[in-house]
Design a protein around this motif. Sequence first.
Motif, short mmCIF file in Angstrom:
data_model
loop_
_atom_site.label_atom_id
_atom_site.label_comp_id
_atom_site.label_asym_id
_atom_site.label_seq_id
_atom_site.Cartn_x
_atom_site.Cartn_y
_atom_site.Cartn_z
N GLU A 82 29.32 -13.14 69.51
CA GLU A 82 29.53 -11.70 69.33
C GLU A 82 31.00 -11.37 69.44
N ASP A 83 31.47 -10.55 68.52
CA ASP A 83 32.83 -10.03 68.60
C ASP A 83 32.85 -8.65 67.95
N ALA A 89 25.50 -18.15 64.93
CA ALA A 89 25.64 -17.00 64.03
C ALA A 89 26.64 -16.04 64.65
N VAL A 90 27.32 -15.28 63.79
CA VAL A 90 28.25 -14.25 64.24
C VAL A 90 27.55 -12.90 64.16
N ILE A 91 27.68 -12.11 65.22
CA ILE A 91 27.17 -10.75 65.24
C ILE A 91 28.32 -9.83 65.64
N ALA A 92 28.64 -8.87 64.79
CA ALA A 92 29.74 -7.93 65.06
C ALA A 92 29.19 -6.67 65.71
N ASP A 144 19.64 -7.80 66.61
CA ASP A 144 20.04 -8.71 65.53
C ASP A 144 19.94 -10.16 65.97
N GLY A 145 20.34 -10.44 67.20
CA GLY A 145 20.26 -11.80 67.71
C GLY A 145 18.83 -12.30 67.78
N VAL A 146 17.93 -11.45 68.28
CA VAL A 146 16.52 -11.83 68.36
C VAL A 146 15.95 -12.02 66.95
N ALA A 147 16.35 -11.15 66.01
CA ALA A 147 15.85 -11.27 64.64
C ALA A 147 16.28 -12.59 64.01
N GLN A 148 17.49 -13.05 64.33
CA GLN A 148 18.01 -14.27 63.71
C GLN A 148 17.44 -15.54 64.35
N PHE A 149 17.36 -15.57 65.69
CA PHE A 149 16.98 -16.80 66.38
C PHE A 149 15.64 -16.72 67.11
#
Length: 255
Positions: free
Chosen positions: A35-36, A58-61, A76-81
């Motif tokens: 995350e950034d 993965a990158v999450i902004a 978003d993180g839960v949706a991706q992983f």
Amino acid sequence: MKLAGKVALVTGSGQGIGRAIAVRLAQEGADILVEDRLDNDSAHQTLDAVRACGRRGAVIAGDIGRAADDQRVIADGVAQFGQIDILVNNAGVERRADFWDVSEDDYDLVLNVNLKGAFFVTQAFVRHRREVQAAGRVINISSVHEELPFPHFTSYCASKGGMKMMMRNLAIELAPLGITVNNVAPGAVETPINRQLLNNPSQLHALLGNIPLNRLGQPGDVAGAVVYLASDDAAYVTGTTLVVDGGLLWNYREQ
């Protein structure tokens, strides 16, 4: 590997301590959500380092200082992983000013990112862990300045002092959910945020005189402490601050 099968989200992991934490967690088997504030080259350099460890990433902004972004980052993180097991609240900023010159904008920036952001990211993480009925780890990157006064950085000290009390309170409240909450408090660490210090030999010499181990910390020193708190080795550790400062806190004196 201590963290095989786990997913960790590290806020502010585009550089410095955050990047070191993300990579070290990956080396221990965790998949990493980088995350950034922006989806930029720096964040993708961290992602490349994670993938070089053989882990997914993965990158999450998102702007950690905004509660809506905090909720979206977790979603978003839960949706991706599919899950997030470990949250590392690393994102942080500081602004130097005499107390009488501190602007409202700078105060809001520091408190929003360092304290409000950690609060609402953690809230969204806890909601996720409750929904899946699973334990979790929250690790806040605090500072020796949760204890140690730091003249000209009053807003920063207030944010870290608040983080300390938040951690203690949540450790009690979240224990029935199997979620541990701890702080890591670095001292003087060699990162981009300390560039001015590193380029000032007299200031650096004075600081080293306050550090019994006689060196600045490295990002990896902090990352190692995070791995411990994220692992089963620390399953019975909650509500505490692990100080990583070379002895600075108990030896500090104003010059």
